[in-house]
Design an enzyme around this catalytic site. Structure first.
Site, PDB file in Angstrom:
ATOM      1  N   ASN A   1      -5.286   5.645  -7.149  1.00  0.00           N
ATOM      2  CA  ASN A   1      -5.660   7.271  -6.747  1.00  0.00           C
ATOM      3  C   ASN A   1      -4.661   8.589  -7.246  1.00  0.00           C
ATOM      4  O   ASN A   1      -4.656   8.976  -6.681  1.00  0.00           O
ATOM      5  CB  ASN A   1      -6.219   7.630  -5.481  1.00  0.00           C
ATOM      6  CG  ASN A   1      -5.357   7.446  -4.177  1.00  0.00           C
ATOM      7  OD1 ASN A   1      -4.305   7.167  -4.522  1.00  0.00           O
ATOM      8  ND2 ASN A   1      -5.804   8.665  -3.817  1.00  0.00           N
TER       9      ASN A   1
ATOM     10  N   ASP B   1       1.200   2.586   3.731  1.00  0.00           N
ATOM     11  CA  ASP B   1       0.208   3.971   3.378  1.00  0.00           C
ATOM     12  C   ASP B   1       0.987   4.618   2.924  1.00  0.00           C
ATOM     13  O   ASP B   1       0.615   6.142   3.083  1.00  0.00           O
ATOM     14  CB  ASP B   1      -1.072   3.670   4.482  1.00  0.00           C
ATOM     15  CG  ASP B   1      -2.457   4.729   3.578  1.00  0.00           C
ATOM     16  OD1 ASP B   1      -2.276   5.205   2.211  1.00  0.00           O
ATOM     17  OD2 ASP B   1      -3.115   4.858   4.305  1.00  0.00           O
TER      18      ASP B   1
ATOM     19  N   HIS C   1       1.407   5.227  -2.195  1.00  0.00           N
ATOM     20  CA  HIS C   1       0.694   6.442  -2.762  1.00  0.00           C
ATOM     21  C   HIS C   1       2.143   6.515  -4.255  1.00  0.00           C
ATOM     22  O   HIS C   1       2.667   7.537  -2.763  1.00  0.00           O
ATOM     23  CB  HIS C   1      -0.133   7.699  -2.131  1.00  0.00           C
ATOM     24  CG  HIS C   1      -1.456   6.150  -2.146  1.00  0.00           C
ATOM     25  ND1 HIS C   1      -2.432   6.494  -2.745  1.00  0.00           N
ATOM     26  CD2 HIS C   1      -1.416   6.160  -0.345  1.00  0.00           C
ATOM     27  CE1 HIS C   1      -2.807   5.957  -1.503  1.00  0.00           C
ATOM     28  NE2 HIS C   1      -3.227   5.704  -1.242  1.00  0.00           N
TER      29      HIS C   1
ATOM     30  N   HIS D   1       0.479  -0.782   0.184  1.00  0.00           N
ATOM     31  CA  HIS D   1      -0.009   0.219   0.140  1.00  0.00           C
ATOM     32  C   HIS D   1       0.568   1.583   0.532  1.00  0.00           C
ATOM     33  O   HIS D   1       1.949   1.871   1.094  1.00  0.00           O
ATOM     34  CB  HIS D   1      -1.061   0.116   1.152  1.00  0.00           C
ATOM     35  CG  HIS D   1      -1.986   1.356   1.096  1.00  0.00           C
ATOM     36  ND1 HIS D   1      -3.520   0.671   1.779  1.00  0.00           N
ATOM     37  CD2 HIS D   1      -1.987   2.350   0.903  1.00  0.00           C
ATOM     38  CE1 HIS D   1      -4.299   1.364   1.265  1.00  0.00           C
ATOM     39  NE2 HIS D   1      -3.102   2.541   0.949  1.00  0.00           N
TER      40      HIS D   1
END
Lengths: 431, 306
Positions: free
Chosen positions: A97, A308, A65, A63
């Protein structure tokens, strides 16, 4: 090209846990064993002295980004994967995203190409569940898989419509892709910016109740049971979630779960002073929740540790608490925070390593996280005793948004290899 | 004497001695406001900037009057005239104002924590004039001042705070202030308007208003923020008013000398009946008068002018 990593303590969870040498040939693990003597070759191998160090499979982060395409001012694939290497992660799964959303083959291919050009950690894209992550129409999941996506998720934009989620799970069965959900009931959490509890009451900040997560975890588990799909729960943060996933596993539901270092290290108390570096979603919870997450990691209800990693620009985090974006960077601090669980006797060293390697690899069926002969030589050397101060200005990530700045932590990545190539070495100045 | 702090961002961070110092200083400034020439030179040459990101008439006017009566130069910024909409952060804007040598910034902002964030980032003194649902310290101080005037002491005083406590900075600041000074606080409202663990702040929670009002010395009514309600906090204004409105009948449940307070502006006939708002027990306009004196005290004590 041969490399011999000599004299280290090798942990390959479930396979090796002891003093051993690791021999790498042509980018693959050739052998792991005591006092290896390389056979004949065109040249003597490069020897890396690992005495007193841990030799581990490169870590796998389910996870992250990476922000590219669209938010290159926060992070690029090159800087994010460089941060990964500095944190010992040789494989990262990047959430969709971006802008545009990774809901089609072209974006997936772009991400993989940027990753190839950067030549840092391996990148495994996660595709969107729905077009534009709008929660309405399914994305072309088959094409996403063919292009290289290893899972699907509308991370950050949880699929609120239960029928859409059911269809996504059913459809994903055709490709045996895990469906990853950020579990949050958007009605229950509306307007919230921290955990709902005593601290939100004192600070006058709108709260997000733990029930906003629990409700969606329960829904997703029910749908996973209904459809038989592989469900993966992202960043589990509440006592209720841990209990629900443990119970579902006992019933045989095909579910895996991850937890983030900040959710087992910090509580909502960190928000006092309106520190936007303590703002993330799910929010930091209570002491009881932290204990439950640790217990879930210990007993296996939670399979993996994921970061994350969510970089943001400084000016974005310098806003008022409610206006600041959610998220913190995590790739470069995950290892010591995980090793702290070993010091606390929550995890054994081997199980801690497994939460960063074999377990996440198993959750997404990635052929990574192991030192088995024949696999790509993704290896990390760690000094488990090195104490160091977290200084965000030295991060490889563009993001400096961490609540751990100034902390003294223990356990440091010294060297990272991807495919038998040394791609990261801790600078002498930082040793 | 002065406050040994740069800013006033919350009541939570004040100790009782500091609160008493502010109230005692306000005593002498109240006298100034009663004079023919309502002005003292205490802050001459100082610049006070009223920095308001939310519509406010009485708080802004009160701070402006307070600063002017202390002979400070006052500038008012409000959302429409500030550059915040152009992508500047709050801190950028504040640093610009600071670069113009503002001594004191009075900030009203819709985000909780805005004053604390600003205070950390600028050298000027920052006074929180209300930040989101967090705190409104000068309101609580003027409420304390008014109570002290009428009741002489805080110890053992029973105070009911009625209304939407979840979304009220006035309620939070008053709970902190009253409990620090030894008063007993009863928090009254429907469960949808009582924030999580409010009892841990030292207030006793009541859902039934009649029960809560029995024997209280003070009733502090909160404004029902009709514009701020999310979905389903209560079914109708009619029912809210019936269950949690202060009528003269209900007032009789309180101690015979009970005071009625309201931070204003009042919704007549919603949370408070007109005859109560204008009645003998009401000290609502005293609160407004005292607001100027208390804000003069805070400006004075933070300016280091003493």
């Amino acid at each position: 090209m041969r490399i011999l990593i000599k004299g280290g303590w090798v942990i390959d969870p479930g396979r090796v846990n002891g003093l051993a040498d690791v021999l790498i040939e042509d980018g693959k693990i050739a052998a792991v064993g005591e006092r290896l003597t390389p056979g004949r070759g065109p040249a003597p191998p490069t020897v890396i002295d690992a005495s007193g160090k841990l030799v581990l499979p490169g870590f796998v982060d389910l996870h992250v980004h990476l922000r590219e395409p669209g938010f290159e001012y926060k992070e690029t694939i090159a800087t994010g994967t460089a941060a990964a290497l500095a944190g010992g992660f040789t494989s990262v799964c990047c959430m969709p995203n971006t802008h545009p959303v990774n809901d089609n083959q072209a974006i997936t291919e772009f991400i993989l190409e940027q990753a190839r050009v950067a030549g840092n950690a391996r990148v495994f894209p996660v595709g969107a569940i729905t077009k534009g992550s709008e929660g309405k129409e399914l994305a072309e999941i088959g094409e996403l898989r063919d292009a290289g996506c290893v899972a699907i998720s509308d991370d950050g934009q949880p699929v609120m419509n239960s029928l859409v989620m059911r269809r996504a799970m059913e459809y994903a069965l055709a490709f045996d892709l895990p469906v990853v959900d950020h579990c949050e009931d958007l009605h229950l959490s509306e307007g919230g910016c921290m955990n709902e509890g005593i601290v939100s009451t004192q600070l006058g900040l709108p709260g997000i109740p733990a029930a906003a997560e629990d409700v969606m975890v329960a829904r997703n588990l029910a749908l996973a049971q209904l459809t038989g799909a592989r469900l993966h729960l992202a960043h589990v943060s509440t006592e209720g979630s841990v209990r629900l996933v443990r119970e579902a596993k006992a019933r045989g539901v095909r579910v895996t779960a991850e937890a983030c270092p900040h959710h087992f290290t910090l509580t909502e108390e960190a928000v006092r002073g309106f520190d936007t570096h303590a703002k993330m979603n799910p929010p930091l919870r209570t002491w009881q929740d932290v204990q439950a997450v640790k217990e879930g990691l210990r007993d296996g209800a939670i399979d993996a540790i994921a970061t994350d990693h969510a970089p943001h620009a400084a000016q974005e985090k310098q806003q008022e608490f409610a206006a600041a974006p959610n998220g913190i960077v995590g790739l470069e601090t995950a290892l010591p925070l995980t090793l702290a669980l070993v010091e606390e006797s929550i995890l054994t060293l081997e199980s801690a390593v497994a939460k960063l390697t074999t377990e996440p690899a198993r959750a997404f069926r990635l052929p990574k996280g192991s030192l088995a002969p024949g696999v790509d030589a993704d290896v990390v050397l760690v000094d488990p005793k090195a104490q160091w101060g977290v200084d965000p200005s030295r991060f490889r990530s563009k993001g400096r948004n961490t609540p751990f700045a100034g902390w003294t932590v223990k356990g440091r990545v010294l060297t990272t290899l991807v495919g038998g190539r040394v791609v990261y070495e801790l600078p002498t100045a930082e040793r | 004497m002065s406050l040994k702090r740069k800013d006033l961002v919350s009541i939570a961070s004040l100790d009782p001695d500091e609160i008493m110092l502010i109230l005692e200083t306000a005593d002498s400034f109240k006298e100034v406001s009663g004079r023919e020439i309502k002005k003292v030179p205490a802050l001459r040459g100082k610049t006070v900037v009223n920095f308001f990101f939310e519509p406010s008439t009485r708080t802004r006017t009160s701070f402006e009057l307070a600063a002017k009566r202390l002979s400070a130069d006052v500038i008012n910024f409000s959302t429409s005239s500030s550059s915040v909409v152009k992508g500047e952060t709050l801190l950028d804007t504040a640093r610009n104002i600071e670069a113009m040598q503002a001594d004191i910034i009075v900030l009203r902002h819709p985000a909780a924590g805005a004053a604390e964030t600003l205070a950390r980032g600028v050298k000027s003194s920052v006074i929180n004039a209300g930040d989101g649902w967090h705190e409104h310290p000068t309101q609580a101080l003027l409420d304390l001042f008014t109570l002290r005037e009428k009741k002489l002491t805080f110890k053992g005083l029973r105070v009911a705070i009625v209304g939407d406590l979840a979304h009220s900075r006035v309620a939070r600041s008053n709970i902190y202030a009253l409990t620090k000074m030894g008063a007993e606080v009863r928090a009254v409202g429907p469960p949808t308007m009582i924030p999580a663990f409010l009892d841990r702040l030292g207030a006793r929670v009541y859902y039934n208003m009649d029960e809560a009002l029995r024997g209280v010395d003070v009733i502090l009514m909160l404004r029902l923020q009709l514009e701020r309600q999310g979905p389903a906090l209560f079914p109708t204004i009619r029912e809210y008013s019936r269950l949690y409105g202060l009528t003269s009948e209900r007032l009789k449940l309180a101690d015979s000398g009970a005071l009625v307070m309201h931070p204003g502006p009042i919704n007549r006939g919603v949370e408070i009946a007109p005859e109560v708002a204008d009645g003998f027990a009401s000290v609502i306009l005293d609160q407004v008068t005292n607001g100027v004196a208390v804000r003069m005290a805070v400006l004075y004590l933070l300016s280091g002018a003493s």
